[in-house]
Design a protein around this motif. Structure first.
Motif, mmCIF file in Angstrom:
data_model
loop_
_atom_site.group_PDB
_atom_site.id
_atom_site.type_symbol
_atom_site.label_atom_id
_atom_site.label_comp_id
_atom_site.label_asym_id
_atom_site.label_seq_id
_atom_site.Cartn_x
_atom_site.Cartn_y
_atom_site.Cartn_z
ATOM 1 N N GLY A 114 40.251 52.489 38.734
ATOM 2 C CA GLY A 114 40.432 51.612 39.488
ATOM 3 C C GLY A 114 39.581 50.191 38.740
ATOM 4 O O GLY A 114 38.706 50.343 37.885
ATOM 5 N N LYS A 195 36.213 51.669 37.907
ATOM 6 C CA LYS A 195 35.697 52.665 38.597
ATOM 7 C C LYS A 195 36.546 54.121 38.341
ATOM 8 O O LYS A 195 37.698 53.920 38.319
ATOM 9 C CB LYS A 195 35.760 52.463 40.056
ATOM 10 C CG LYS A 195 35.746 53.601 41.130
ATOM 11 C CD LYS A 195 35.842 52.954 42.281
ATOM 12 C CE LYS A 195 35.735 54.023 43.580
ATOM 13 N NZ LYS A 195 36.969 54.881 43.587
ATOM 14 N N THR A 220 44.814 51.215 36.925
ATOM 15 C CA THR A 220 46.110 51.669 37.535
ATOM 16 C C THR A 220 45.914 50.948 38.920
ATOM 17 O O THR A 220 47.161 50.683 39.783
ATOM 18 C CB THR A 220 46.082 53.044 37.934
ATOM 19 O OG1 THR A 220 44.820 53.654 38.337
ATOM 20 C CG2 THR A 220 46.740 54.097 36.754
ATOM 21 N N ASP A 221 44.934 50.490 39.480
ATOM 22 C CA ASP A 221 44.875 49.975 40.911
ATOM 23 C C ASP A 221 43.567 49.019 41.022
ATOM 24 O O ASP A 221 42.637 49.107 40.066
ATOM 25 C CB ASP A 221 44.645 51.077 41.775
ATOM 26 C CG ASP A 221 43.590 52.094 41.583
ATOM 27 O OD1 ASP A 221 43.790 52.863 40.644
ATOM 28 O OD2 ASP A 221 42.300 51.744 42.000
HETATM 29 N N1 ADE Z 1 41.288 56.437 38.715
HETATM 30 C C1 ADE Z 1 42.496 55.703 38.952
HETATM 31 N N2 ADE Z 1 42.258 54.822 39.959
HETATM 32 C C2 ADE Z 1 40.836 55.086 40.126
HETATM 33 C C3 ADE Z 1 39.948 54.643 41.555
HETATM 34 N N3 ADE Z 1 40.289 53.668 41.998
HETATM 35 N N4 ADE Z 1 38.701 55.483 41.419
HETATM 36 C C4 ADE Z 1 38.419 56.353 40.671
HETATM 37 N N5 ADE Z 1 39.202 56.846 39.653
HETATM 38 C C5 ADE Z 1 40.437 56.254 39.480
#
Ligand code: ADE
Length: 263
Positions: A114, A195, A220-221
């Motif tokens: 993240g 994170k 990814t987020d």
């Molecule tokens: N891997 C991908 N997104 C994540 C997140 N928000 N927190 C922990 N690991 C992740």
């Protein structure tokens, strides 16, 4: 008194490990999906004779690129749930087992994370991490507090960082994908841009066994955005792992023929 013996000729001096070309790398990843682009790109094969203890689900893909031995090690699947064994416990176990079995010159922990937009992260960015720490090991007793945080520096790669264009940032690791307010305060205290659920655990083992480790994380987020984490993660996973594969490939090309001390 006899004169001291002459120094040995230069060619018989022991070669410092950091002056020898990197010959073996272990890429520690958590999920099969994250590894697939690299497995395909380097035509890696599933190791049929496991170097790991009998019965563990850990998986190794291996192959060579111009003489460089590439190993991708994954924690495999949960036996009944069928999901990837993500998180710090499995990551530390496979890092330990990989170092013991493969004696890599370098560990690369590659995966998704993240990202915090307030710290400059955008979806599909790939970061080369400068330092890692935990955000969910709170022990409010002097010295144990710092032990819990477990701050460690990534192996410094000043030349590679100049030659390969990746964003730089700090990584905070915990065993949950969501973020409760107390984790958020610890992540802020860690000054993290990213994170994840493995990095600081891999760093702990690599440090313990004195193997240089670098960390590459693809976003990814957006943790401080307005989308639910799991929804955004699943939506972006495929495109982001492709970006991660590209970036790790660039690093592999860069490593070829180089010594650790040249990175
Ligand atoms: N891997 C991908 N997104 C994540 C997140 N928000 N927190 C922990 N690991 C992740």
């Amino acid at each position: 008194m006899a004169p001291p013996p002459p120094p040995p000729p230069a060619e018989s001096l022991p070669t410092c490990d950091s002056k020898r070309s990197i010959s073996t790398i272990a890429i520690i990843m958590a999920m099969q999906t994250e590894a697939l682009p690299l497995i395909n790109k380097f035509n890696l094969s599933l190791a049929l004779h496991s170097v790991f203890p009998v019965g563990v689900p850990w998986v190794r893909y291996h192959g060579t690129y111009k003489g460089l031995s590439i190993n991708i090690v994954l924690p495999g699947k949960h036996p009944t749930l069928g999901v990837d064994n993500v998180g710090t416990v499995c990551a530390s176990l496979i890092t330990y087992a990989s170092i013991q079995a493969l004696q890599p010159d370098l560990i690369i922990n590659a995966g998704t994370a993240g990202g915090f937009k307030a710290k400059g992260a955008c979806i599909a960015d790939v970061f080369l991490v400068s330092e890692v720490a935990f955000h969910d090991r709170r022990i409010p007793i002097p010295a144990f507090d710092l032990y819990g945080v477990g701050l460690r520096q990534a192996f410094a790669t000043p030349n590679m960082s100049k030659d390969i264009n990746l964003k730089a940032g700090k990584l905070s690791t915990g065993d949950s994908m969501d973020m409760c307010p107390i984790d958020e305060s610890s992540i802020i205290a860690n000054d993290a841009t990213l994170k994840d659920m493995e990095g600081a655990a891999v760093a702990y083992v690599a440090d313990l066994l004195k193997v240089p480790a670098i960390f590459m994380k693809a976003v990814t987020d957006i943790v401080d955005g307005d989308r639910p984490t799991s929804e955004e993660y699943l939506e972006n996973l495929s495109a982001v792992t492709a970006a991660l594969g590209q970036a790790v490939s660039q690093v592999i090309y860069y490593l070829n023929g180089k010594c650790i001390s040249e990175l």
